[in-house]
Write a protein that holds these residues in place. Structure first.
Motif, PDB file in Angstrom:
ATOM      1  N   ILE A  96       0.866  -1.171   0.000  1.00 21.82           N
ATOM      2  CA  ILE A  96       0.000   0.000   0.000  1.00 21.82           C
ATOM      3  C   ILE A  96       0.905   1.224   0.000  1.00 21.82           C
ATOM      4  O   ILE A  96       1.916   1.273   0.712  1.00 21.82           O
ATOM      5  CB  ILE A  96      -0.959   0.011   1.219  1.00 21.82           C
ATOM      6  CG1 ILE A  96      -1.896   1.212   1.139  1.00 21.82           C
ATOM      7  CG2 ILE A  96      -0.209  -0.015   2.537  1.00 21.82           C
ATOM      8  CD1 ILE A  96      -3.014   1.187   2.194  1.00 21.82           C
ATOM      9  N   SER A  97       0.600   2.202  -0.823  1.00 21.29           N
ATOM     10  CA  SER A  97       1.445   3.388  -0.937  1.00 21.29           C
ATOM     11  C   SER A  97       1.404   4.193   0.360  1.00 21.29           C
ATOM     12  O   SER A  97       0.523   4.032   1.197  1.00 21.29           O
ATOM     13  CB  SER A  97       0.967   4.260  -2.105  1.00 21.29           C
ATOM     14  OG  SER A  97      -0.325   4.776  -1.836  1.00 21.29           O
ATOM     15  N   PHE A  98       2.370   5.089   0.512  1.00 21.48           N
ATOM     16  CA  PHE A  98       2.390   5.950   1.689  1.00 21.48           C
ATOM     17  C   PHE A  98       1.121   6.785   1.770  1.00 21.48           C
ATOM     18  O   PHE A  98       0.487   6.876   2.821  1.00 21.48           O
ATOM     19  CB  PHE A  98       3.621   6.873   1.649  1.00 21.48           C
ATOM     20  CG  PHE A  98       4.885   6.209   2.073  1.00 21.48           C
ATOM     21  CD1 PHE A  98       5.041   5.753   3.377  1.00 21.48           C
ATOM     22  CD2 PHE A  98       5.919   6.028   1.185  1.00 21.48           C
ATOM     23  CE1 PHE A  98       6.212   5.135   3.782  1.00 21.48           C
ATOM     24  CE2 PHE A  98       7.104   5.415   1.569  1.00 21.48           C
ATOM     25  CZ  PHE A  98       7.256   4.967   2.875  1.00 21.48           C
ATOM     26  N   PHE A 102      -1.791   6.471   4.748  1.00 25.12           N
ATOM     27  CA  PHE A 102      -2.183   7.535   5.668  1.00 25.12           C
ATOM     28  C   PHE A 102      -3.593   8.051   5.397  1.00 25.12           C
ATOM     29  O   PHE A 102      -4.268   8.531   6.315  1.00 25.12           O
ATOM     30  CB  PHE A 102      -1.154   8.665   5.637  1.00 25.12           C
ATOM     31  CG  PHE A 102       0.065   8.352   6.459  1.00 25.12           C
ATOM     32  CD1 PHE A 102       0.055   8.523   7.840  1.00 25.12           C
ATOM     33  CD2 PHE A 102       1.202   7.821   5.864  1.00 25.12           C
ATOM     34  CE1 PHE A 102       1.168   8.203   8.604  1.00 25.12           C
ATOM     35  CE2 PHE A 102       2.309   7.497   6.632  1.00 25.12           C
ATOM     36  CZ  PHE A 102       2.296   7.685   8.007  1.00 25.12           C
ATOM     37  N   LEU A 103      -4.047   7.947   4.164  1.00 29.54           N
ATOM     38  CA  LEU A 103      -5.451   8.275   3.891  1.00 29.54           C
ATOM     39  C   LEU A 103      -6.370   7.280   4.585  1.00 29.54           C
ATOM     40  O   LEU A 103      -7.392   7.654   5.188  1.00 29.54           O
ATOM     41  CB  LEU A 103      -5.720   8.281   2.384  1.00 29.54           C
ATOM     42  CG  LEU A 103      -5.335   9.549   1.623  1.00 29.54           C
ATOM     43  CD1 LEU A 103      -5.525   9.352   0.132  1.00 29.54           C
ATOM     44  CD2 LEU A 103      -6.166  10.735   2.112  1.00 29.54           C
ATOM     45  N   GLN A 104      -6.016   5.989   4.526  1.00 31.95           N
ATOM     46  CA  GLN A 104      -6.808   4.985   5.225  1.00 31.95           C
ATOM     47  C   GLN A 104      -6.751   5.212   6.727  1.00 31.95           C
ATOM     48  O   GLN A 104      -7.787   5.136   7.420  1.00 31.95           O
ATOM     49  CB  GLN A 104      -6.300   3.578   4.894  1.00 31.95           C
ATOM     50  CG  GLN A 104      -7.162   2.477   5.506  1.00 31.95           C
ATOM     51  CD  GLN A 104      -6.560   1.103   5.362  1.00 31.95           C
ATOM     52  OE1 GLN A 104      -5.492   0.827   5.887  1.00 31.95           O
ATOM     53  NE2 GLN A 104      -7.244   0.224   4.643  1.00 31.95           N
ATOM     54  N   PHE A 105      -5.567   5.477   7.242  1.00 31.15           N
ATOM     55  CA  PHE A 105      -5.374   5.785   8.661  1.00 31.15           C
ATOM     56  C   PHE A 105      -6.302   6.921   9.081  1.00 31.15           C
ATOM     57  O   PHE A 105      -7.038   6.823  10.081  1.00 31.15           O
ATOM     58  CB  PHE A 105      -3.899   6.148   8.864  1.00 31.15           C
ATOM     59  CG  PHE A 105      -3.498   6.464  10.274  1.00 31.15           C
ATOM     60  CD1 PHE A 105      -4.344   6.242  11.355  1.00 31.15           C
ATOM     61  CD2 PHE A 105      -2.233   6.983  10.533  1.00 31.15           C
ATOM     62  CE1 PHE A 105      -3.955   6.535  12.657  1.00 31.15           C
ATOM     63  CE2 PHE A 105      -1.834   7.275  11.832  1.00 31.15           C
ATOM     64  CZ  PHE A 105      -2.699   7.059  12.892  1.00 31.15           C
ATOM     65  N   ILE A 165      -1.132  13.977  10.829  1.00 27.01           N
ATOM     66  CA  ILE A 165      -0.273  14.818   9.989  1.00 27.01           C
ATOM     67  C   ILE A 165       1.180  14.733  10.465  1.00 27.01           C
ATOM     68  O   ILE A 165       2.115  14.598   9.660  1.00 27.01           O
ATOM     69  CB  ILE A 165      -0.761  16.282  10.004  1.00 27.01           C
ATOM     70  CG1 ILE A 165      -2.101  16.405   9.268  1.00 27.01           C
ATOM     71  CG2 ILE A 165       0.278  17.200   9.354  1.00 27.01           C
ATOM     72  CD1 ILE A 165      -2.710  17.795   9.333  1.00 27.01           C
ATOM     73  N   ILE A 166       1.385  14.787  11.782  1.00 25.18           N
ATOM     74  CA  ILE A 166       2.757  14.723  12.327  1.00 25.18           C
ATOM     75  C   ILE A 166       3.399  13.372  12.028  1.00 25.18           C
ATOM     76  O   ILE A 166       4.559  13.296  11.595  1.00 25.18           O
ATOM     77  CB  ILE A 166       2.738  14.991  13.850  1.00 25.18           C
ATOM     78  CG1 ILE A 166       2.297  16.431  14.123  1.00 25.18           C
ATOM     79  CG2 ILE A 166       4.121  14.731  14.458  1.00 25.18           C
ATOM     80  CD1 ILE A 166       2.112  16.746  15.598  1.00 25.18           C
ATOM     81  N   ILE A 167       2.655  12.289  12.234  1.00 21.39           N
ATOM     82  CA  ILE A 167       3.199  10.950  11.964  1.00 21.39           C
ATOM     83  C   ILE A 167       3.538  10.803  10.483  1.00 21.39           C
ATOM     84  O   ILE A 167       4.562  10.202  10.119  1.00 21.39           O
ATOM     85  CB  ILE A 167       2.193   9.860  12.395  1.00 21.39           C
ATOM     86  CG1 ILE A 167       2.020   9.872  13.907  1.00 21.39           C
ATOM     87  CG2 ILE A 167       2.683   8.475  11.951  1.00 21.39           C
ATOM     88  CD1 ILE A 167       0.922   8.950  14.415  1.00 21.39           C
ATOM     89  N   SER A 168       2.713  11.379   9.608  1.00 21.66           N
ATOM     90  CA  SER A 168       2.964  11.258   8.166  1.00 21.66           C
ATOM     91  C   SER A 168       4.223  11.990   7.730  1.00 21.66           C
ATOM     92  O   SER A 168       4.781  11.696   6.672  1.00 21.66           O
ATOM     93  CB  SER A 168       1.767  11.792   7.371  1.00 21.66           C
ATOM     94  OG  SER A 168       1.656  13.208   7.491  1.00 21.66           O
TER      95      SER A 168
END
Length: 311
Positions: A96-98, A102-105, A165-168
């Motif tokens: 799964i792409s980055f 993160f969109l799923q997250f 956002i910070i984790i990404s």
């Protein structure tokens, strides 16, 4: 997003690998068929509730408007995980792409947060209807109902926004393998190059507040409801009052029961497998059976469903 190389490799990581449910190719195809059926049944069940509320004038009340919005939420909640899971079953790489991760997250946790708030305002609605029946029409107006619904969606989608956002923006090192069927903050933080205790504490605090504040609100609401119902002189009146709350209490028990089992589960060698199963229950199984609960335990909804099936 930055991805640092480890001491053993300098290749750039293009995404994460979601292990999902490792098994043979035949097993993957079997799981694909099973979850495809569950997904379609979930869409049909929750879609039926939305249509029933939309087309039956008797259901144009705050209780059922909230229920229709809740069913709409459930459709998107299960959609945030299942389509990617189905694609994962058929994939050889399971990457799964980055951006996709993160969109799923973001959407999974935002929709889950919104569900917590929705369960709380649905309990508030039942409290007003049973404990303050004479004032209910003037308090729970269409305007207030709309404001509560909008507030749930806004709060839900802003609750985890900053930590995500910070984790990404963090750097990731080493293995890109996530032993889960979705992008979960725990495995993601484990892949970062440096420990981020502040982010871990923030995420844990937000999760705790999200779980326990609405849950306590629901418990207080139903404690007051129970006290009011026990004062009803007739047995028929008590049964009617309990029947209006039974469906919602069942849904709350299923959702919060499974979430809290995962939240307080002890660390063990089977933790990853257990958490996958618990997450599977509250994110996929619960949205599947919620329409059944509401349809079986509510006479008005049952009548509307029969009317919908006849059309």
């Amino acid at each position: 997003m930055k991805v640092s190389s480890t001491t053993n490799t300098s290749s750039t990581i293009s995404g994460f690998i979601l292990l999902g449910f490792p098994c043979s190719r035949e097993g993957q195809l079997l799981l694909f068929g099973l979850f495809s059926v569950l997904y379609l049944l979930t869409l049909m069940g929750n879609g039926s509730i939305i249509c029933a509320v939309r087309w039956d004038q008797r259901l144009h009340t705050p209780m059922y408007i909230l229920l229709a919005n809740f069913s709409f939420l459930e459709i998107w909640y299960v959609t945030s995980t299942v389509p990617n899971m189905l694609a994962n079953f058929l994939s050889d790489t399971k990457v799964i792409s980055f951006s996709g991760c993160f969109l799923q997250f973001y959407f999974f946790f935002s929709l889950g947060s919104t569900e917590c708030f929705f369960l709380a305002i649905m309990a508030f609605d039942r409290y007003l209807a049973i404990c303050r029946p004479l004032h209910y029409p003037t308090i729970m107006t269409g305007r207030l109902c709309t404001r509560l619904v909008v507030s749930c969606w806004v709060l839900g989608f802003f609750w985890f926004l900053i930590p995500i956002i910070i984790i990404s923006q963090m750097s990731f090192c080493g293995s890109r393998i996530i032993d889960h069927f979705l992008c979960d903050p725990g495995p993601l933080l484990a892949l970062t190059c440096t420990r981020a205790p502040v982010i871990e504490l923030t995420s844990s605090t937000l999760s705790s507040l999200l779980l326990f504040i609405p849950f306590l609100f629901i418990m207080v609401s139903y404690t007051l409801v129970l006290k009011a119902v026990l004062k009803v002189p007739s047995a028929a009146g008590r049964r009617k009052a309990f029947s209006t709350c039974g469906s919602h209490l069942a849904v709350v028990s299923l959702f919060y029961g499974s979430v809290m089992v995962m939240y307080v589960s002890p660390t063990s060698e089977h933790e990853a497998g257990m958490q996958k199963m618990v997450t599977l229950f509250y994110s996929i199984v619960t949205p599947l059976i919620n329409p059944v609960i509401y349809s079986l335990r509510n006479k008005d909804m049952k009548h509307a469903m029969k009317k919908l099936l006849r059309t």
